[in-house]
Scaffold this motif. Structure first.
Motif, PDB file in Angstrom:
ATOM      1  N   LYS A 224     -88.917 -20.851  88.847  1.00  0.00           N
ATOM      2  CA  LYS A 224     -89.569 -22.181  88.310  1.00  0.00           C
ATOM      3  C   LYS A 224     -88.321 -22.920  87.606  1.00  0.00           C
ATOM      4  CE  LYS A 224     -94.224 -20.437  88.429  1.00  0.00           C
ATOM      5  NZ  LYS A 224     -95.125 -20.090  87.765  1.00  0.00           N
ATOM      6  N   PRO A 225     -88.157 -23.922  87.582  1.00  0.00           N
ATOM      7  CA  PRO A 225     -87.405 -24.520  86.387  1.00  0.00           C
ATOM      8  C   PRO A 225     -87.836 -24.511  85.130  1.00  0.00           C
ATOM      9  CG  PRO A 225     -88.479 -26.429  87.864  1.00  0.00           C
ATOM     10  CD  PRO A 225     -88.783 -24.904  88.534  1.00  0.00           C
ATOM     11  N   LEU A 226     -87.167 -24.206  84.131  1.00  0.00           N
ATOM     12  CA  LEU A 226     -87.794 -23.820  82.712  1.00  0.00           C
ATOM     13  C   LEU A 226     -88.105 -25.308  82.051  1.00  0.00           C
ATOM     14  CD1 LEU A 226     -88.575 -22.183  80.420  1.00  0.00           C
ATOM     15  CD2 LEU A 226     -86.087 -22.019  79.905  1.00  0.00           C
ATOM     16  N   LEU A 227     -88.994 -25.498  81.879  1.00  0.00           N
ATOM     17  CA  LEU A 227     -89.478 -26.922  81.153  1.00  0.00           C
ATOM     18  C   LEU A 227     -90.469 -26.454  80.150  1.00  0.00           C
ATOM     19  CD1 LEU A 227     -89.875 -29.305  84.186  1.00  0.00           C
ATOM     20  CD2 LEU A 227     -87.961 -29.504  82.629  1.00  0.00           C
ATOM     21  N   GLY A 228     -90.499 -27.371  79.012  1.00  0.00           N
ATOM     22  CA  GLY A 228     -91.445 -27.224  78.191  1.00  0.00           C
ATOM     23  C   GLY A 228     -92.967 -27.778  78.540  1.00  0.00           C
ATOM     24  N   HIS A 229     -94.122 -27.553  77.756  1.00  0.00           N
ATOM     25  CA  HIS A 229     -95.365 -27.931  78.396  1.00  0.00           C
ATOM     26  C   HIS A 229     -95.554 -29.249  78.668  1.00  0.00           C
ATOM     27  CE1 HIS A 229     -96.265 -28.244  74.336  1.00  0.00           C
ATOM     28  NE2 HIS A 229     -97.358 -28.892  74.594  1.00  0.00           N
ATOM     29  N   SER A 230     -94.903 -29.933  77.912  1.00  0.00           N
ATOM     30  CA  SER A 230     -94.923 -31.567  78.081  1.00  0.00           C
ATOM     31  C   SER A 230     -94.007 -32.228  78.498  1.00  0.00           C
ATOM     32  CB  SER A 230     -95.261 -32.143  76.570  1.00  0.00           C
ATOM     33  OG  SER A 230     -94.154 -32.065  75.811  1.00  0.00           O
ATOM     34  N   GLN A 231     -92.922 -31.694  79.147  1.00  0.00           N
ATOM     35  CA  GLN A 231     -91.746 -31.954  79.807  1.00  0.00           C
ATOM     36  C   GLN A 231     -91.809 -32.480  81.215  1.00  0.00           C
ATOM     37  OE1 GLN A 231     -88.647 -29.219  78.460  1.00  0.00           O
ATOM     38  NE2 GLN A 231     -87.952 -30.724  77.188  1.00  0.00           N
ATOM     39  N   GLY A 232     -91.508 -33.531  81.373  1.00  0.00           N
ATOM     40  CA  GLY A 232     -91.268 -34.065  82.972  1.00  0.00           C
ATOM     41  C   GLY A 232     -90.235 -34.476  83.147  1.00  0.00           C
ATOM     42  N   ILE A 233     -89.581 -34.534  84.534  1.00  0.00           N
ATOM     43  CA  ILE A 233     -88.368 -34.858  84.995  1.00  0.00           C
ATOM     44  C   ILE A 233     -88.649 -36.394  85.788  1.00  0.00           C
ATOM     45  CG2 ILE A 233     -86.520 -34.668  86.281  1.00  0.00           C
ATOM     46  CD1 ILE A 233     -87.258 -31.749  86.489  1.00  0.00           C
ATOM     47  N   PHE A 234     -87.898 -37.295  85.101  1.00  0.00           N
ATOM     48  CA  PHE A 234     -88.065 -38.834  85.510  1.00  0.00           C
ATOM     49  C   PHE A 234     -87.036 -39.346  86.167  1.00  0.00           C
ATOM     50  CE2 PHE A 234     -91.324 -38.086  82.607  1.00  0.00           C
ATOM     51  CZ  PHE A 234     -92.395 -38.533  83.346  1.00  0.00           C
ATOM     52  N   PHE A 235     -87.041 -40.091  87.218  1.00  0.00           N
ATOM     53  CA  PHE A 235     -85.831 -40.890  87.820  1.00  0.00           C
ATOM     54  C   PHE A 235     -86.159 -42.311  87.218  1.00  0.00           C
ATOM     55  CE2 PHE A 235     -84.001 -43.791  90.813  1.00  0.00           C
ATOM     56  CZ  PHE A 235     -83.170 -43.100  91.572  1.00  0.00           C
ATOM     57  N   ASN A 236     -85.144 -42.795  86.542  1.00  0.00           N
ATOM     58  CA  ASN A 236     -85.288 -44.133  86.148  1.00  0.00           C
ATOM     59  C   ASN A 236     -84.437 -45.223  86.728  1.00  0.00           C
ATOM     60  OD1 ASN A 236     -86.629 -43.199  83.117  1.00  0.00           O
ATOM     61  ND2 ASN A 236     -84.789 -41.753  83.492  1.00  0.00           N
ATOM     62  N   GLU A 237     -85.085 -46.122  87.253  1.00  0.00           N
ATOM     63  CA  GLU A 237     -84.549 -46.927  87.983  1.00  0.00           C
ATOM     64  C   GLU A 237     -84.143 -48.309  87.123  1.00  0.00           C
ATOM     65  OE1 GLU A 237     -82.832 -49.363  90.206  1.00  0.00           O
ATOM     66  OE2 GLU A 237     -83.684 -47.998  91.565  1.00  0.00           O
ATOM     67  N   PHE A 238     -82.820 -48.592  86.934  1.00  0.00           N
ATOM     68  CA  PHE A 238     -82.578 -49.778  86.159  1.00  0.00           C
ATOM     69  C   PHE A 238     -82.091 -51.124  86.839  1.00  0.00           C
ATOM     70  CE2 PHE A 238     -81.148 -45.919  83.569  1.00  0.00           C
ATOM     71  CZ  PHE A 238     -82.247 -45.868  82.816  1.00  0.00           C
ATOM     72  N   ASP A 239     -82.471 -51.088  88.135  1.00  0.00           N
ATOM     73  CA  ASP A 239     -82.265 -52.230  88.714  1.00  0.00           C
ATOM     74  C   ASP A 239     -83.224 -52.268  89.901  1.00  0.00           C
ATOM     75  OD1 ASP A 239     -80.780 -54.449  90.016  1.00  0.00           O
ATOM     76  OD2 ASP A 239     -78.980 -53.270  90.656  1.00  0.00           O
ATOM     77  N   GLY A 240     -82.988 -52.324  91.259  1.00  0.00           N
ATOM     78  CA  GLY A 240     -84.029 -52.335  92.083  1.00  0.00           C
ATOM     79  C   GLY A 240     -84.488 -53.759  92.205  1.00  0.00           C
TER      80      GLY A 240
END
Length: 135
Positions: free
Chosen positions: A106-122
């Motif tokens: 599993k990817p090691l992440l803290g209990h409150s950490q999430g991975i986000f894709f940030n769209e700055f245009d779109g």
């Protein structure tokens, strides 16, 4: 080593949680101990790790990014959409890749950490890649 490709349709200036997709890609890779790189091949988007508990916190992050780099008309680079030049700067500041430790499959992440894709245009058709390798 495994490489997987994931598609994403975005709206303008928004964040998308991709934590579960990354977890699934790591699990599918069969890697138990190693590294996972998440990469996006775009210049007006970015990847980040932040808390997923309160969506308002993510809005605060985007609000402050927009305050730091507002969409304006005096950029030298003007192309495609009004927020394009600001999107390039935000992408440089936030970054387009993340390296995660993989442990116990599993990817090691803290209990409150999430991975986000940030769209700055779109809005855009986007993609990101997940590459996993063993120690």
């Amino acid at each position: 080593m495994t490489l997987s490709n994931h598609k994403l349709k975005t709206l303008a200036n928004a964040a998308y949680e991709i934590t579960e997709t990354v977890r699934e890609a790591v699990a599918a890779s069969g890697v138990q101990e190693g590294l996972c790189v998440v990469f996006l091949p775009h210049t007006t988007a970015g990847l980040s790790i932040t808390s997923f508990w309160d969506p308002k916190g993510l809005e605060d992050v985007h609000d402050d990014i927009n305050r730091l780099v507002p969409t304006r008309i005096d950029f030298k680079h003007e192309f495609d959409t009004p927020q394009d030049a600001a999107g390039h700067i935000k992408s440089v500041l936030i970054g387009v890749s993340l390296t995660l430790i993989v442990t116990e499959g599993k990817p090691l992440l803290g209990h409150s950490q999430g991975i986000f894709f940030n769209e700055f245009d779109g809005p855009r058709q986007r993609q990101f890649f997940v590459k996993c390798s063993n120690d």
